[in-house]
Design an enzyme around this catalytic site. Structure first.
Site, mmCIF file in Angstrom:
data_model
loop_
_atom_site.group_PDB
_atom_site.id
_atom_site.type_symbol
_atom_site.label_atom_id
_atom_site.label_comp_id
_atom_site.label_asym_id
_atom_site.label_seq_id
_atom_site.Cartn_x
_atom_site.Cartn_y
_atom_site.Cartn_z
ATOM 1 N N ASP A 55 -2.094 5.522 -1.774
ATOM 2 C CA ASP A 55 -0.795 5.124 -1.240
ATOM 3 C C ASP A 55 -0.506 5.915 0.039
ATOM 4 O O ASP A 55 -0.120 5.374 1.069
ATOM 5 C CB ASP A 55 0.261 5.418 -2.320
ATOM 6 N N HIS B 284 2.413 -0.677 -7.916
ATOM 7 C CA HIS B 284 2.898 0.712 -7.870
ATOM 8 C C HIS B 284 4.315 0.879 -7.337
ATOM 9 O O HIS B 284 4.991 1.845 -7.662
ATOM 10 C CB HIS B 284 1.911 1.626 -7.122
ATOM 11 N N HIS C 257 1.276 -3.967 1.560
ATOM 12 C CA HIS C 257 1.060 -2.540 1.264
ATOM 13 C C HIS C 257 0.393 -2.330 -0.099
ATOM 14 O O HIS C 257 -0.668 -1.705 -0.172
ATOM 15 C CB HIS C 257 2.375 -1.769 1.387
ATOM 16 N N GLU D 246 10.044 1.010 -8.673
ATOM 17 C CA GLU D 246 10.909 1.812 -7.820
ATOM 18 C C GLU D 246 11.747 0.945 -6.869
ATOM 19 O O GLU D 246 12.913 1.211 -6.648
ATOM 20 C CB GLU D 246 10.055 2.790 -7.005
ATOM 21 N N ASP D 247 11.121 -0.078 -6.312
ATOM 22 C CA ASP D 247 11.776 -0.787 -5.210
ATOM 23 C C ASP D 247 12.326 -2.162 -5.556
ATOM 24 O O ASP D 247 12.870 -2.833 -4.699
ATOM 25 C CB ASP D 247 10.790 -0.946 -4.037
ATOM 26 N N ASP E 229 -20.541 22.394 21.572
ATOM 27 C CA ASP E 229 -21.868 22.747 22.033
ATOM 28 C C ASP E 229 -22.867 22.837 20.887
ATOM 29 O O ASP E 229 -24.047 22.570 21.048
ATOM 30 C CB ASP E 229 -21.787 24.100 22.756
HETATM 31 MN MN MN Z 1 3.649 2.724 -1.824
#
Ligand code: MN
Length: 742
Positions: free
Chosen positions: A151, A85, A60, A89-90, A271
């Site tokens: 993202d 990024h 990702h 956070e993760d 059209d």
């Molecule tokens: Mn992300």
């Protein structure tokens, strides 16, 4: 820690190599090493994590970095930040690690990105709230928004593996927030993809249906397009132009949107022929000229529809888009939309920001609209005095409201958000123009500051070096730029006034050998009816409190000074405006000669419907008793009398008009400023033989309208007065008005 499978490792390597192979703006080895370092850290941090789809998580961030690099054209800092990024956070890695490894700017971007929540709450109002937070991070670096957009794009591309309720939320948010944002930033391709993906997940059936219909109509459409294009191709070829002509693909979302908003069928939308001509710009000839040349060649063949001409070449859209659009009547009476663009314009249209940078590097000179826009955002954000949250509320409005175009007095076009007022416009030109504004004219007519601009208004801002922003101006503006500038100026004005007032007071106290102690303030505050020291300083600083009676105040307990103050500052004016009663009409005097030989000495009076004064063209009307009533010859009443009782009309003219005064009324319109009444009354009373009877004044939104009833001797006096009054600075309009009898 789990082990990464051989297969996954190969996949990761393949994707990361693709990132490195396609770097557009990164050339130095140093920078490439930095990107490798960022990848290695992210790889370690996300080790063992998987996406919902089962893929290793690191794919990702790599994909986001590729979008940022290949589709947006950003450089090393953004690519590194994209790779990292989701780390803070993760994973267990924190910002300090990022900062110590990659420096402040990457760390601050990551910090910004981490603050933006991935998922919005189910309550729709929270979407806007979170979006605002997202914009808040703009203050660090605009790249935060661009990476967030990338993202989101990747998440939309891989949305299928999310649970259904999240799919709806994410795609809803995408269509409401991210697609408009991409559009505003000029990322046309990304915007279109976000829209299509969002539609695909929200209304899958409709999406599939339109997709199928496009497929079914493909052959027919290609046929139509080539039939239409053939004569154009002939003409363009013979001119030696290098170009590409193609049917313009319509996105599924845009077809659906048109079907919805115009309530028409797929066929009716589809059209319409849409053709795009992209030409290779010839050196030495302005692209604008080349666009119009092609336009001219096309309209030699097909008839243009004049109201469908859109010139985004002379004036690019706010997001930087440039092209010439027209609609022509094709064979069989079918309308066809044609877009004419140079290769440069085409790339800008598709890639937005990325292309702008590319062409700027090539030295195309002039600031693009988009860069101006980004500059505008930055200006505001760098202004630390503006309240960030408040500002972003306004900014969001600006982002989503469409813009209108207005003209300067010299005919320059300016784009300004819809609903902006003339005062907004003043600040839009320059903060100093806004701060010094005393009035504005729209289409050459004076308007209040609160006037809402309409498309193609011509706006002129009147300024004065002495003018300063006022508190109530905040009610008249809508743009964030104007608001923050006014607030800033008001703040500094207040502190200046306090400073000044403090100085004055201390100097005055010094004259009386008094030190500014709390004992002294206990006397001063109630005496001047203020509640705080700052208020006292401020009122002294602005000249409202004069300190003439300081000695008395210090000497004894004094009663309220407020009453005295009012008497002081308005006493003089009041006497000037006072009614002068010494000029009375006296109709007995022979000032009028009515040319009626039969009746030379008849009684006459002045009609009170039109109040003629010496110098006016007049006629007389002989009533039943034989006395004559004098009307202005253009008086409505007189015209009526002339048509009905022509035999009773006598001609009349003025003979002498030295002695008497007559009542006349003039109206004044202008910009309100301090001392305006004084200026007006001064001009009137300076003029000999003119006296004021009444003066009515009305002020709204900085515009004042006055009605002055005066005694004059004749029209020469009156005209002279009007001339002198119109010379007063700030007066826009002076007119004689009819006095209507009560
Ligand atoms: Mn992300």
């Amino acid at each position: 820690m789990s082990i990464i499978s051989q297969h996954d490792q190969q996949l990761i390597k393949k994707e990361f190599d693709a990132l490195l192979d396609n770097l557009q703006r990164v050339t130095t080895r140093n920078n490439k090493d930095k990107i490798r370092k960022a990848f290695n850290l992210a790889y370690e941090a996300h080790k063992g994590q998987k996406r919902r789809s089962g893929e290793p998580y690191i794919l990702h961030p790599i994909a986001v970095a590729r979008i940022v690099s290949e589709e947006m054209g950003l450089g090393t800092v953004s690519i590194c930040a994209s790779l990292l990024h989701d780390v803070v956070e993760d994973t267990e890695y924190d910002l300090e690690i990022i900062e110590s490894n990659f420096g402040k700017s990457i760390a601050s971007i990551i910090n910004g990105l981490t603050k933006i929540p991935e998922l919005f709450d189910h309550k729709s109002s929270l979407q806007a709230e979170n979006f605002r937070k997202m914009l808040l991070t703009l203050s660090d670096d605009i790249r935060v928004i661009l990476i967030k957009l990338a993202d989101r794009l990747h998440n939309m591309r891989t949305l299928g593996s999310m649970p259904p309720h999240k799919i709806l939320k994410i795609s809803g948010e995408t269509i409401y927030l991210y697609a408009p944002l991409a559009h505003r930033l000029g990322f046309y391709a990304i915007k279109t993809e976000l829209e299509d993906l969002s539609l695909k997940y929200r209304h899958n059936k409709v999406y599939k249906q339109i997709e199928k219909q496009i497929q079914l109509n493909k052959a027919k459409r290609i046929n139509e397009i080539s039939k239409f294009s053939l004569p154009i191709i002939g003409k363009l070829n013979s001119s030696g132009l290098k170009y590409d002509i193609s049917g313009r693909p319509k996105s599924i979302y845009s077809i659906w949107n048109k079907m919805q908003s115009k309530k028409i069928s797929f066929e009716e939308v589809y059209d319409l022929l849409a053709i795009r001509i992209v030409f290779e710009s010839e050196e030495g000839i302005p692209e604008k000229t080349q666009c119009w040349n092609i336009y001219s060649m096309i309209t030699d063949i097909y008839l243009p529809k004049p109201d469908r001409l859109r010139d985004w070449v002379s004036k690019p859209k706010a997001n930087g888009y440039e092209a010439l659009h027209c609609t022509v009547m094709g064979p069989q009476g079918k309308w066809a939309e044609i877009q004419i663009r140079s290769e440069r314009m085409d790339e800008i249209a598709e890639k937005g920001l990325a292309a702008h940078w590319k062409y700027k590097k090539n030295g195309t000179g002039e600031d693009s609209e988009l860069e101006k826009w980004i500059k505008k955002i930055k200006e505001l954000l760098e202004d630390s005095s503006s309240d960030a949250i408040e500002f972003l509320d306004d900014f969001k409005l600006n982002l989503f409201s469409s813009e209108i175009l207005v003209f300067t007095p010299k005919g320059h076009i300016k784009s300004i958000p819809k609903n902006a007022t003339v005062l907004d416009f003043a600040y839009e030109i320059h903060s100093e123009i806004g701060n010094k504004a005393i009035g504005a004219k729209v289409n050459r007519k004076l308007v209040p500051f609160s006037y809402k601009l309409r498309s193609s208004d011509q706006v002129e801002i009147i300024t004065s070096d002495k003018s300063k922003p006022k508190q109530e101006w905040l009610n008249y503006v809508t743009t964030a730029k104007a608001k923050s500038n006014i607030t800033k100026s008001l703040k500094s004005e207040i502190s200046n006034r306090i400073e000044r007032g403090k100085e004055i007071l201390e100097k005055e106290l010094n004259k009386h050998n008094v030190k500014p102690s709390s004992r002294v303030f206990k006397k001063l505050l109630p005496a001047y009816e203020v509640s705080s020291k700052d208020q006292l300083y401020s009122m002294i600083g602005s000249g409202i409190i004069k300190l003439n009676d300081l000695k008395k105040v210090l000497g004894k307990k004094s009663k309220s000074k407020l009453v005295r103050y009012w008497e002081l500052s308005f006493g003089k004016q009041k006497s000037q405006v006072q009614e002068k009663t010494n000029n009375k009409f006296d109709f007995k005097h022979p000032f009028l000669l009515h040319e009626n030989p039969d009746n030379p000495g008849a009684e006459y009076s002045l009609a009170n419907c039109c109040n003629p004064i010496p110098g006016d063209n007049v006629i007389g009307y002989r009533d039943k008793s034989g006395s004559i009533i004098i009307h202005k010859s253009d008086c409505n009443e007189a015209v009526k009398l002339m048509s009905q009782h022509g035999d009773r009309i006598v001609s009349a003219r003025w003979t002498t008009h030295k002695v008497l005064s007559y009542l006349a009324r003039i109206t004044l319109v202008g910009i309100d400023k301090i001392g305006m009444i004084r200026d007006i009354t001064e001009v009137i009373s300076k003029q000999l033989s003119v006296n004021i009877r009444t003066l009515n004044l009305e002020v709204h939104d900085e515009i004042f309208e006055a009605q002055v009833d005066i005694y004059v001797h004749n029209t020469a006096d009156l005209n002279n007065l009007i001339l002198n009054l119109s010379k007063i600075k700030g007066i826009d309009n002076v007119n004689r008005a009819e006095i209507t009898t009560p």
